[in-house]
Design an enzyme around this catalytic site. Structure first.
Site, PDB file in Angstrom:
ATOM      1  N   SER A 145       0.829  -1.215   0.000  1.00  0.00           N
ATOM      2  CA  SER A 145       0.000   0.000   0.000  1.00  0.00           C
ATOM      3  C   SER A 145       0.853   1.250   0.000  1.00  0.00           C
ATOM      4  O   SER A 145       1.969   1.258   0.553  1.00  0.00           O
ATOM      5  CB  SER A 145      -0.857  -0.025   1.265  1.00  0.00           C
ATOM      6  OG  SER A 145      -1.496   1.210   1.444  1.00  0.00           O
ATOM      7  N   TYR A 154      -1.760   0.026  10.271  1.00  0.00           N
ATOM      8  CA  TYR A 154      -2.068  -0.637   9.000  1.00  0.00           C
ATOM      9  C   TYR A 154      -0.875  -0.523   8.046  1.00  0.00           C
ATOM     10  O   TYR A 154      -0.377  -1.545   7.532  1.00  0.00           O
ATOM     11  CB  TYR A 154      -3.338  -0.029   8.376  1.00  0.00           C
ATOM     12  CG  TYR A 154      -3.505  -0.442   6.925  1.00  0.00           C
ATOM     13  CD1 TYR A 154      -3.795  -1.761   6.602  1.00  0.00           C
ATOM     14  CD2 TYR A 154      -3.328   0.476   5.890  1.00  0.00           C
ATOM     15  CE1 TYR A 154      -3.911  -2.161   5.274  1.00  0.00           C
ATOM     16  CE2 TYR A 154      -3.441   0.085   4.568  1.00  0.00           C
ATOM     17  CZ  TYR A 154      -3.724  -1.233   4.264  1.00  0.00           C
ATOM     18  OH  TYR A 154      -3.824  -1.621   2.957  1.00  0.00           O
ATOM     19  N   LYS A 177       1.886  -3.494   6.608  1.00  0.00           N
ATOM     20  CA  LYS A 177       2.217  -3.768   5.203  1.00  0.00           C
ATOM     21  C   LYS A 177       3.728  -3.664   4.980  1.00  0.00           C
ATOM     22  O   LYS A 177       4.330  -4.467   4.267  1.00  0.00           O
ATOM     23  CB  LYS A 177       1.465  -2.801   4.284  1.00  0.00           C
ATOM     24  CG  LYS A 177      -0.034  -3.040   4.254  1.00  0.00           C
ATOM     25  CD  LYS A 177      -0.347  -4.337   3.509  1.00  0.00           C
ATOM     26  CE  LYS A 177      -1.801  -4.699   3.502  1.00  0.00           C
ATOM     27  NZ  LYS A 177      -2.083  -5.962   2.810  1.00  0.00           N
TER      28      LYS A 177
END
Ligand code: UDP
Length: 341
Positions: free
Chosen positions: A116, A140, A144
């Site tokens: 991402s 988050y 990743k």
């Protein structure tokens, strides 16, 4: 090719499974269906299990001659990750490590990973190149990035061949109308704007009108989910032909403001939208635009469906015919990042 698609019942995973099977590959979906949808799996078998289930993985690898894994399965709500980081480190990181171990045990040596633009944090340069510093600003994005680091070391030490695809803003729906975005709650700008036009949420809420952008609203790089799926196919071909392990940004290279998105939805709706202007959502950068020239050059990938009008039209068609979509309301909703899988 036999490809295992983890999270293949989710938004991007299901579109990718369709694209792969159309291209002649066998798409085997692994999904625990916690956030995915059984009816989105239509182009190959579904194994209902968790990526951390070593015995389920062992069975899959014994049953099918899997050539590569595309790993979408993950949680993707930034707001949730700020409330419960443990969920993100467990599900996105620890369980990905378990998946890598299952692959290693079975001798499966190729993986395409859903990363991402959230791994970059607040950008210091626009457009963002792959070399940009990665300093995530939420668990988050950190989760990743941690998986990218796992891939790096599995590549160095165990010979794993990997590609990390850093998504910008996935949007739109299958042009044939068979698949679309089905998040619960739905927090993304484009579906929420369409839901406002369809009268399913009271109005479009514009989060921030005082950004340093031409019209004061935030700019994002929206990429059609079909183009995103095509990039996964290109990444598989790249790895199959011996390409070196590396990350690629996936975006169009140009951005649209919240007001431009609203205007595009108004064009499709044929009328003005009700909207309200609210303060910025915390943690939202003013502008996120990919430099995706590496993917275009190396993967020979060209986004073909990502005009804002096509994104809005396909998403509209999906939402207009789908059942009532639960939608979050209020300015305190979860921030959701680009690349929700
Ligand atoms: N946004 C908005 N209203 C909404 C949802 C989003 O103004 O109902 C804004 C959000 O603040 C961001 C942009 O639209 O600047 C894109 O948000 P989205 O959640 O779709 O993607 P993100 O870039 O946060 O991953």
């Amino acid at each position: 090719m036999h490809v295992l698609i983890t999270g293949g019942a989710g938004y991007i995973g299901s579109h990718t499974a369709k694209i792969l099977s159309r291209a002649g590959s066998r798409a085997i979906v692994l999904d625990n269906l916690k956030r995915g949808h059984r009816d989105a799996v239509r182009w190959g078998p579904l194994v209902e299990a968790d990526i951390a289930d070593r015995s389920a993985l062992k069975e899959i690898f014994e049953k099918y001659p899997i050539d590569a894994v595309i790993h979408f399965a993950a949680f993707a709500y930034v707001g949730e990750s700020m409330q419960a980081p443990e969920l993100y480190f467990q599900n996105n990181v620890v369980n990905s490590l378990s998946l890598l171990e299952s692959m290693r045990a079975a001798g499966v040596r190729k993986i395409v990973f859903s990363s991402s633009c959230a791994t970059y944090g607040y950008p210091t340069e626009i457009p963002i190149r792959e070399e940009h510093a990665q300093q995530p600003v939420n668990p988050y994005g950190e989760s990743k990035l941690m998986v990218e680091r796992l891939l790096h070391w599995y590549g160095q030490i165990h010979g794993l061949a990997w590609v990390a695809l850093r998504y910008f803003n996935a949007a739109g729906a299958d042009p044939d109308g068979e698949l679309g975005e089905n998040h619960d709650p739905e927090t993304h700008l484009i579906p929420r704007t369409i839901l406002a036009a369809l009268g399913r949420v009271p109005c479009l809420q514009i989060f921030g009108t005082d950004y340093d952008t031409p019209d004061g609203t935030a700019i994002r790089d929206y990429l059609h989910v079909t183009d995103l799926g095509e990039a996964h196919l290109a990444a598989l071909k790249y790895l199959d032909s011996g390409g070196a392990s590396t990350p690629f940004n996936l975006g169009t290279g140009s951005g649209h403001s919240v007001r431009e998105v609203a205007a595009a939805v108004e064009r499709v709706a044929g009328r003005d939208l009700p909207y309200e202007e609210l303060p910025r959502r915390s943690g939202d950068p003013a502008s996120l635009i990919a430099d995706a020239s590496k993917a275009r050059r190396v993967l020979e990938w060209i986004p073909r469906h990502s005009s804002l009008d096509e994104i809005v039209r396909t998403s509209w068609n999906w939402l207009a015919k789908s059942a009532q979509v639960p939608a979050a309301s209020g300015a305190d909703q979860d921030t959701k990042e680009a690349g929700s899988e």
